[in-house]
Motif scaffolding. Sequence first.
Motif, short mmCIF file in Angstrom:
data_model
loop_
_atom_site.label_atom_id
_atom_site.label_comp_id
_atom_site.label_asym_id
_atom_site.label_seq_id
_atom_site.Cartn_x
_atom_site.Cartn_y
_atom_site.Cartn_z
N UNK A 156 0.68 -1.40 0.07
CA UNK A 156 -0.04 -0.09 -0.14
C UNK A 156 0.74 1.25 -0.14
N UNK A 157 1.73 1.29 0.86
CA UNK A 157 2.66 2.48 1.03
C UNK A 157 3.57 2.61 -0.13
N UNK A 158 4.05 1.48 -0.58
CA UNK A 158 4.81 1.57 -2.02
C UNK A 158 3.94 2.16 -3.24
N UNK A 159 2.86 1.60 -2.96
CA UNK A 159 1.80 2.29 -4.11
C UNK A 159 1.65 4.07 -4.05
N UNK A 191 9.98 0.25 9.74
CA UNK A 191 9.97 1.60 9.27
C UNK A 191 10.83 2.21 8.18
N UNK A 192 12.14 1.90 8.19
CA UNK A 192 13.20 2.22 7.57
C UNK A 192 12.87 1.63 6.04
N UNK A 193 12.81 0.10 5.97
CA UNK A 193 12.50 -0.55 4.86
C UNK A 193 11.17 0.02 4.12
N UNK A 194 10.01 0.43 4.77
CA UNK A 194 9.18 1.04 4.32
C UNK A 194 9.27 2.37 3.51
N UNK A 195 10.15 3.23 4.49
CA UNK A 195 10.76 4.49 3.80
C UNK A 195 11.53 4.51 2.72
N UNK A 196 12.45 3.29 2.70
CA UNK A 196 13.14 3.24 1.41
C UNK A 196 12.24 2.96 0.30
N UNK A 197 11.35 1.88 0.39
CA UNK A 197 10.31 1.51 -0.41
C UNK A 197 9.54 2.93 -1.17
N UNK A 198 9.21 3.61 -0.17
CA UNK A 198 8.45 4.68 -0.70
C UNK A 198 9.18 5.73 -1.68
N UNK A 199 10.68 5.65 -1.53
CA UNK A 199 11.40 6.36 -2.36
C UNK A 199 12.07 6.00 -3.69
N UNK A 200 11.59 4.49 -4.01
CA UNK A 200 12.00 3.93 -5.14
C UNK A 200 11.36 4.83 -6.36
N UNK A 201 10.25 5.31 -6.19
CA UNK A 201 9.81 5.92 -7.47
C UNK A 201 10.80 7.26 -7.49
N UNK A 202 10.89 7.91 -6.44
CA UNK A 202 11.86 9.11 -6.75
C UNK A 202 13.26 8.66 -7.43
#
Length: 255
Positions: A20-23, A109-120
């Motif tokens: 969800x957060x990756x999307x 939370x770090x892993x989640x944060x890094x996944x969020x940045x993949x698009x960037x």
Amino acid sequence: MKAVIKLHLKENIKKNSFIIFAILGTIVSLIVLFELEFSVNGMKSTSDYAIYGIQWRILSIIACLAGVTLSMNVIANHRQGTKRELLKLHGLPVYKQYLSLISGNIIVAFLMALILCLGMFVQIIIKGTDVTFFGFLMALFFYLLTILISTLFISLLTIIFPSVVAALLGIMIIILGNLRGTLEIIIGNKGGIFGNIMTVFLKFLPPLDSFGQLIIDFFMKEFSDFSKLFSSLFYLWLLIGVTYLLTKVVERNEN
């Protein structure tokens, strides 16, 4: 402690919330990639500083909220199960159990944060943004520190309060933390007893807005405010110390 952290990661790493957060992170990056114009102080702007500043801020807020989501029930579930007593029998004190769970919360939370940045990451390569490798690493470092502070806060709250109350307080703290500088100016100008009390209260909020400014300043090679840097890092150092002391106090009271 390592075994507890590994078990915590194994139990949480497969959660659907990662998807969800990756999307959400991808959607934010796509908006910027197609150069949607953002309104800054009432004027349209497509400068890299404005666009990436907004993007980093949105990703930070989403990642902080992800930290709340992933951490809110961890301590409560641990207390209700049998693992707590079994680990005590095997020589792992309660405060070390809590520190292990908090460490696990932070890593997840770090892993989640890094996944969020993949698009960037992809966006920077495609657009050829003028950013140095050092600047990007420093921006990513302070981005993760933002997640560290918010996850530490929610983990501490779950030690003291029920999960739902801790989650609501955590969300409120994230919102206020991102508005801390603005609120200090507004309330400070009011003066009086109320203004003075609220100004002191705001000092206890995490300086998420300061970390957000440090992220974009390093990213765009415009860093110059060392006072903001050291004050933010000092706050983080104090929070880590409070975390350790609080787990010791809670252990003593629970025993």
